[in-house]
Design a protein around this motif. Structure first.
Motif, PDB file in Angstrom:
ATOM      1  N   ALA A 178      71.039  46.655  57.886  1.00 43.01           N
ATOM      2  CA  ALA A 178      69.865  47.228  58.544  1.00 43.01           C
ATOM      3  C   ALA A 178      69.633  48.593  57.918  1.00 43.01           C
ATOM      4  O   ALA A 178      70.567  49.388  57.790  1.00 43.01           O
ATOM      5  CB  ALA A 178      70.088  47.347  60.047  1.00 43.01           C
ATOM      6  N   ASP A 202      55.775  47.199  70.295  1.00 38.46           N
ATOM      7  CA  ASP A 202      56.500  45.933  70.425  1.00 38.46           C
ATOM      8  C   ASP A 202      57.909  46.146  69.874  1.00 38.46           C
ATOM      9  O   ASP A 202      58.133  46.051  68.672  1.00 38.46           O
ATOM     10  CB  ASP A 202      55.792  44.817  69.659  1.00 38.46           C
ATOM     11  CG  ASP A 202      56.495  43.473  69.852  1.00 38.46           C
ATOM     12  OD1 ASP A 202      57.511  43.427  70.576  1.00 38.46           O
ATOM     13  OD2 ASP A 202      56.031  42.471  69.268  1.00 38.46           O
ATOM     14  N   PHE A 247      63.688  49.455  59.028  1.00 36.87           N
ATOM     15  CA  PHE A 247      62.928  50.241  59.982  1.00 36.87           C
ATOM     16  C   PHE A 247      62.394  51.466  59.245  1.00 36.87           C
ATOM     17  O   PHE A 247      63.172  52.276  58.738  1.00 36.87           O
ATOM     18  CB  PHE A 247      63.797  50.681  61.159  1.00 36.87           C
ATOM     19  CG  PHE A 247      64.306  49.544  61.992  1.00 36.87           C
ATOM     20  CD1 PHE A 247      63.485  48.919  62.920  1.00 36.87           C
ATOM     21  CD2 PHE A 247      65.604  49.087  61.837  1.00 36.87           C
ATOM     22  CE1 PHE A 247      63.956  47.857  63.689  1.00 36.87           C
ATOM     23  CE2 PHE A 247      66.075  48.027  62.601  1.00 36.87           C
ATOM     24  CZ  PHE A 247      65.245  47.406  63.523  1.00 36.87           C
ATOM     25  N   VAL A 266      66.926  43.840  57.193  1.00 38.19           N
ATOM     26  CA  VAL A 266      65.863  44.322  58.084  1.00 38.19           C
ATOM     27  C   VAL A 266      65.683  45.811  57.813  1.00 38.19           C
ATOM     28  O   VAL A 266      66.651  46.540  57.607  1.00 38.19           O
ATOM     29  CB  VAL A 266      66.209  44.057  59.562  1.00 38.19           C
ATOM     30  CG1 VAL A 266      67.501  44.738  59.963  1.00 38.19           C
ATOM     31  CG2 VAL A 266      65.085  44.507  60.475  1.00 38.19           C
ATOM     32  N   SER A 307      60.846  44.823  76.840  1.00 34.90           N
ATOM     33  CA  SER A 307      60.370  44.010  75.730  1.00 34.90           C
ATOM     34  C   SER A 307      59.004  44.398  75.212  1.00 34.90           C
ATOM     35  O   SER A 307      58.478  43.764  74.339  1.00 34.90           O
ATOM     36  CB  SER A 307      60.318  42.528  76.139  1.00 34.90           C
ATOM     37  OG  SER A 307      59.223  42.299  76.997  1.00 34.90           O
ATOM     38  N   ALA A 349      66.554  43.315  69.092  1.00 33.31           N
ATOM     39  CA  ALA A 349      67.396  42.261  68.502  1.00 33.31           C
ATOM     40  C   ALA A 349      68.423  42.851  67.556  1.00 33.31           C
ATOM     41  O   ALA A 349      69.601  42.455  67.555  1.00 33.31           O
ATOM     42  CB  ALA A 349      66.518  41.243  67.781  1.00 33.31           C
ATOM     43  N   VAL A 350      68.023  43.804  66.725  1.00 34.38           N
ATOM     44  CA  VAL A 350      68.962  44.416  65.787  1.00 34.38           C
ATOM     45  C   VAL A 350      69.987  45.263  66.531  1.00 34.38           C
ATOM     46  O   VAL A 350      71.170  45.272  66.173  1.00 34.38           O
ATOM     47  CB  VAL A 350      68.200  45.252  64.741  1.00 34.38           C
ATOM     48  CG1 VAL A 350      69.172  46.024  63.851  1.00 34.38           C
ATOM     49  CG2 VAL A 350      67.329  44.348  63.869  1.00 34.38           C
ATOM     50  N   ASP A 399      60.629  44.386  70.162  1.00 32.20           N
ATOM     51  CA  ASP A 399      61.502  43.207  70.177  1.00 32.20           C
ATOM     52  C   ASP A 399      62.460  43.172  68.984  1.00 32.20           C
ATOM     53  O   ASP A 399      63.633  42.826  69.121  1.00 32.20           O
ATOM     54  CB  ASP A 399      60.666  41.931  70.210  1.00 32.20           C
ATOM     55  CG  ASP A 399      60.002  41.715  71.565  1.00 32.20           C
ATOM     56  OD1 ASP A 399      60.388  42.422  72.517  1.00 32.20           O
ATOM     57  OD2 ASP A 399      59.100  40.865  71.660  1.00 32.20           O
ATOM     58  N   ARG A 400      61.945  43.526  67.793  1.00 34.45           N
ATOM     59  CA  ARG A 400      62.809  43.484  66.611  1.00 34.45           C
ATOM     60  C   ARG A 400      63.909  44.531  66.715  1.00 34.45           C
ATOM     61  O   ARG A 400      65.070  44.262  66.394  1.00 34.45           O
ATOM     62  CB  ARG A 400      61.975  43.714  65.345  1.00 34.45           C
ATOM     63  CG  ARG A 400      62.748  43.544  64.039  1.00 34.45           C
ATOM     64  CD  ARG A 400      61.792  43.552  62.848  1.00 34.45           C
ATOM     65  NE  ARG A 400      61.182  44.855  62.708  1.00 34.45           N
ATOM     66  CZ  ARG A 400      61.414  45.680  61.677  1.00 34.45           C
ATOM     67  NH1 ARG A 400      62.242  45.313  60.719  1.00 34.45           N
ATOM     68  NH2 ARG A 400      60.822  46.844  61.600  1.00 34.45           N
TER      69      ARG A 400
END
Length: 314
Positions: A241, A146, A259, A257, A24, A152-153, A148-149
Motif C-alpha cells: 500500500a 467514499d 492513496f 493500492v 462506509s 478495506a486496506v 470504502d477502499r
C-alpha cells in the motif's frame, strides 16, 4: 475529571477510537469528485509510456494554466515533442489534442468557479502556501466521500503481523509518525527508514515472520531506493500500500493500492498536511478493524505510561 481508582482513564487516542469510527461513506454519495481526482481517473492508463506519464503529471499539477496552452506550448513546458502530446491524447481516449484540451478546460473552469479565491484575498507567499495546503485538504476531503477502499486496506494492514512501514529520505518523517502511532494499536510494527541491504533484510524477515503487507510512503523528490525496496517487497510476497502524491509513476505502478494526496510546494521545502491526514485516516481504519484489540492495547499503554510518567500532567 475522572477518578483513577473508580474508573480507567481513557487517553485521547482511546476516546477518538471510540467516538470517531469510519463509516462506509454512504451519507454523501453525491459528492463531486475533485478536479485532481477526475484527472487521475482520466489518465490512469497502464499503457502510458514514461513520457506520457510526464505529460499527465504536468497536467495534474498545473491544470488551470495547462488547460489553455497550445500543443506547442504544452510540449515545450513538459519537454516532449508535439507528436508525443498528440499520441498522449489518443492514449487517454481522445481524438486529438483539441478534444483533450476542451475536456481539460471544462474541468479547470469548474475548479476555478468552485475553489477558494486565493488571488482575491491578497496576502503574502506564506499565506499562499497555506491556501495551497487548504486546497490539498479540500481535494482529500472529496476523495474521502467514499472511504470504502481505505477501510478495506486498513483492515488488511491491521491483520498483517508483522506490519512493515517504509519511508526513505524525506518520507521517513511520515513513516515514523505512522509507525509510532500504529504500535499503540498493533502488536508488531516494523519501521524501515534505511535503504540498501538493511531495508531488504527487514522486508524479507517481515515476510518470513508472516507479514503480508508493506505500507510505503513516497514523497517528492521520489527516491530511487524506494522503488527498489518496493520491488524487493513484491518479489518477497508482500503486498504494497503506497501513500504518495503521484497517481502515476514507477513507484505507483509497483503498488497494489495507492492513496494519493497533494503536497504543498509553494515554499522551499514541501509541506505534508494532506499526506499527514491520509496517514491518520489509515490509522483510524486500523483501529476500526479490530476495536477490541485497539481498546485493550490503548488501556495497557495508558497504565504503563502512567506508571513510568511518560507525559507531563496538564
Amino acid at each position: 475529571m475522572g477518578d483513577k481508582e473508580s474508573a480507567p482513564v481513557s487517553s485521547q487516542q482511546q476516546a477518538r477510537a471510540q467516538a470517531y469510527a469510519i463509516t462506509s461513506g454512504k451519507t454523501a454519495p453525491e459528492a463531486e469528485p475533485s478536479p485532481t481526482s477526475r484527472l487521475r481517473a482520466l489518465f490512469d492508463r497502464p499503457q502510458l509510456s514514461p513520457g506520457q506519464r510526464r505529460i499527465a503529471q504536468y497536467l495534474i499539477e498545473h491544470l488551470t494554466e495547462a488547460a489553455f496552452l497550445s500543443i506547442t506550448d504544452l510540449a515545450e513546458r513538459v519537454g516532449v515533442s508535439q507528436p508525443s502530446v498528440t499520441r498522449f491524447a489518443g492514449a487517454v481516449g481522445f481524438s486529438g489534442y483539441p478534444a483533450l484540451r476542451e475536456r481539460l478546460q471544462a474541468i479547470a473552469l469548474g475548479a476555478l468557479a468552485g475553489g477558494p479565491g486565493a488571488e482575491e484575498s491578497g496576502g503574502n507567499e506564506l499565506q499562499a502556501a497555506v491556501d495551497a495546503e487548504i486546497e490539498n485538504l479540500e481535494n482529500l476531503r472529496r476523495d474521502f466521500a467514499d472511504p470504502d477502499r481505505l477501510i478495506a486496506v486498513g483492515r488488511e494492514l491491521s491483520a498483517s503481523t508483522p506490519l512493515t512501514v517504509l519511508g526513505l529520505r524525506i518520507s521517513a518523517s511520515l513513516a515514523e509518525y505512522f509507525a509510532y502511532a500504529a504500535r499503540r494499536i498493533h502488536p508488531d510494527v516494523r519501521l524501515v527508514t534505511r535503504s540498501g541491504s538493511v531495508a531488504y533484510d527487514a522486508l524479507l524477515q517481515s515476510r518470513e515472520a508472516g507479514g503480508t503487507w508493506l505500507l510505503a510512503f513516497s514523497m517528492p523528490r521520489h527516491a530511487q531506493e524506494t522503488l527498489t525496496a518496493v520491488r524487493v517487497a513484491r518479489s518477497a510476497g508482500l503486498r504494497v500500500a503506497l501513500v504518495t502524491d503521484l497517481a502515476l509513476g514507477p513507484v505507483a505502478d509497483e503498488a497494489d493500492v495507492t492513496f494519493t494526496s497533494g503536497t504543498g510546494s509553494r515554499l522551499v521545502f514541501d509541506s505534508y498536511a494532506a499526506p499527514g491526514v491520509m496517514a491518520a485516516a489509515l490509522l483510524q481504519a486500523m483501529t476500526d478493524a479490530d476495536p477490541e484489540r485497539t481498546q485493550a492495547r490503548l488501556e495497557e499503554y495508558e497504565q504503563v505510561s502512567d506508571q513510568h510518567q511518560f507525559f507531563l500532567r496538564d
